[in-house]
Structures are given as C-alpha cells and as structure tokens.
Design an enzyme around this catalytic site. Structure first.
Site, PDB file in Angstrom:
ATOM      1  CG  ASP A   1      -2.058   0.956   1.104  1.00  0.00           C
ATOM      2  OD1 ASP A   1      -2.095   1.714   0.115  1.00  0.00           O
ATOM      3  OD2 ASP A   1      -2.928   0.956   1.993  1.00  0.00           O
ATOM      4  CB  ILE A   2       3.344   2.429  -2.240  1.00  0.00           C
ATOM      5  CG1 ILE A   2       2.896   2.041  -3.645  1.00  0.00           C
ATOM      6  CG2 ILE A   2       4.116   1.288  -1.573  1.00  0.00           C
ATOM      7  CD1 ILE A   2       4.026   1.773  -4.616  1.00  0.00           C
ATOM      8  CE  LYS A   3      -4.228   4.735   0.252  1.00  0.00           C
ATOM      9  NZ  LYS A   3      -3.668   3.767   1.222  1.00  0.00           N
ATOM     10  NE  ARG A   4       5.801   5.722  -3.633  1.00  0.00           N
ATOM     11  CZ  ARG A   4       5.833   5.519  -2.326  1.00  0.00           C
ATOM     12  NH1 ARG A   4       4.773   5.756  -1.596  1.00  0.00           N
ATOM     13  NH2 ARG A   4       6.939   5.082  -1.736  1.00  0.00           N
TER      14      ARG A   4
END
EC number: 4.1.1.23
Length: 290
Positions: free
Chosen positions: A97-100
């Site tokens: 879960d990095i939401k780039r």
C-alpha cells in the site's frame, strides 16, 4: 493465454475467504514482551512474522502499508523488506500500500522500486487523480502477468466527498469517470477468472451505492477498506462482492489489536487468527443473506 496475478488472488479467495490482513504495524501495537531485548526493526518483524504464521491459511493476502515503516527511517524499512521477504518465502500474496500517483520517469522509478528489487510486491496501490498517464509506467509489469495494481477509485474516508463525489458534465461523479477509465485500461489484462489486473480501491463505508458499483464494474476486482475500525460491517462488504469473490476486504487494527479486547498480550497472534476467522465467517454469512 497469459496467467495473471489476479487469477492467483481470485483462487486464494475461493480457498481461504476474502480477508486481507493489513500489516500497518506501529510500535505501539506491539506487546512489551516482543519489544524486550529487540531493536525496533526486530520487534516489528517478529510481531509481523507471528501474525503471518497465525493467519496465512485463513487470509487471501496481506497488505503492508509502507508509511508505518517509512516513519521509522532505516529501521522501519529494514522491517518492511524482511516482512515482504517472509511473505514471499511462504508463497503469500503481497499488496504494498504505497499510493503512488506521479507520472513519467518518476513513476517508472516507483514501478522499479516496488515491482522489482528489495521492495518487490505482487500488487501496489496507485492514485490516478493526476491522470491515467500516472498508471501507464506500471503496465509493462502487468503485461508479464506477475504483477497487478489497485487504483484508488472511491475511498472510505469522509473527505472522499470533497473531490470523488463531484458531478461532471456527463452526469457522473468523478469517481465513476475514474472507474470507467480504469475499466477500459484493464481490458488488456483480463485473467481467466474474468477480472482484470487493474483493480480498484472501493471503500465499503458508502453502502447506498454498493450494488450499483458492483454491477457497473463487474470485471474490476476490489480492494475494500473501511471494515471494522472505520465502521464497515459484514453486510456492507457483501454488497461489493460477487458470490463471495471479486474482492478482498482489508482489516488492520481490528486484527492486529484483537488481543487488547481481552488483555491477552501473550496470545496476540492467536487473537489475530480468531479475529480473522470471525471476520471471514461473518462476511460469508452476509453474502448468503443478500
């Protein structure tokens, strides 16, 4: 035909249920007896390891939220890498879960960082609100079949209404326009299960739209946040599934901190397992009652 990672995730849901264990591990979550005599990095990894060992067979996948590890600097990132390595060695499916949400060369580097090398994961989360070209640099990895993404569509936070719910000139909400574009982009990466390797993050906290969203985006696999601590219930989640599949439901604090409900610090991993099973069975029962 290409074998896509989404087929593996679909099959895991069939076998084990929809639970996605969120390893959003803060130091304050870890019992003192695990911290004792260990560095922060060692304590986080030991806690994660015991949670993984206790829940892998009743969970479809694990979601690791990188912010909790970045916040601790190098110590945290060491624990992050060791957690990813351990999950991979056990054959578990990893959602980073990095939401780039950046574009061009920057996004290409993010793709390399999280689909290859030390921080490799099976799926990553992306934010498309800068435009669809923020997703394109990740597509070469999807073409190989071994990687997938979950794009933010309609999130579970109250602030989702600030932008995602704005009306467009086409009588659709912003999030519906985003979902349409993701659906179109995902058609080139459709697995044998019927779902695409470009999934959507769809929060379960706006239940009035659940059936409509599931019907309108029948080929989109959902990563569903909002269960438990954010107020989502099993009957809410069931609306976003298709015969009990088509999505995974994340729970982080609800599982990681289950031991605190009964003051069972020494049995924190067993409590996590019990909570994951309870969650899985509640959602299965809710699906039957739709």
């Amino acid at each position: 035909m290409t074998n896509y990672i989404i087929d593996k995730l679909y099959n895991r849901v069939e076998e084990r249920g929809v639970v996605c264990v969120g390893l959003d591990t803060a130091l304050s979550y870890i019992p003192d007896h695990i911290k004792e005599g260990r560095t922060d990095s060692e304590a986080i990894f030991e806690f994660n390891k015991q949670i993984i060992d206790a829940t892998w067979d009743v969970s479809a996948c694990f979601k690791v939220q990188i912010a909790y590890y970045e916040a601790l600097g190098l110590e945290g990132l060491i624990a992050y890498k060791k957690t990813l390595d351990y999950l991979r060695d056990k054959g578990e499916i990893i959602i980073a879960d990095i939401k780039r949400g950046d574009i061009a060369a920057t996004a290409t580097m993010y793709a390399k960082a999280h689909f290859d090398g030390d921080f490799e994961a099976d799926f990553i989360t992306l934010s498309p609100y800068m435009g669809m070209d923020s997703i394109e640099p990740y597509l070469p990895y999807l073409e190989k079949g071994s990687k997938g993404v979950f794009s933010l569509v309609r999130t579970s936070n109250p602030g989702a209404e600030d932008i995602e719910y704005l009306d467009t000139t086409g009588d659709k909400k912003v999030y519906e326009v985003v979902a349409d574009k993701i659906t179109e982009m995902g058609k080139n990466y459709t697995g044998s299960c019927g779902y695409t390797a470009i999934g959507g993050v769809i929060g379960c906290t706006h239940v009035e739209e659940g059936k409509k969203i599931r019907s309108n985006y029948s080929n989109m696999f959902f990563l569903i946040p909002g269960y438990g601590a954010q107020g989502g219930k099993a009957e809410d989640v069931a609306l976003y599934l298709n015969n009990g599949n088509g999505g995974v439901v994340n729970s982080s604090r609800g599982i990681l901190l289950a031991y605190k409900k009964e003051n069972r610090e020494k049995e924190f991993a067993l409590c996590a397992r019990e909570e994951a099973i309870k969650m899985r069975d509640a959602i299965r029962e809710a699906v039957k009652n739709i």
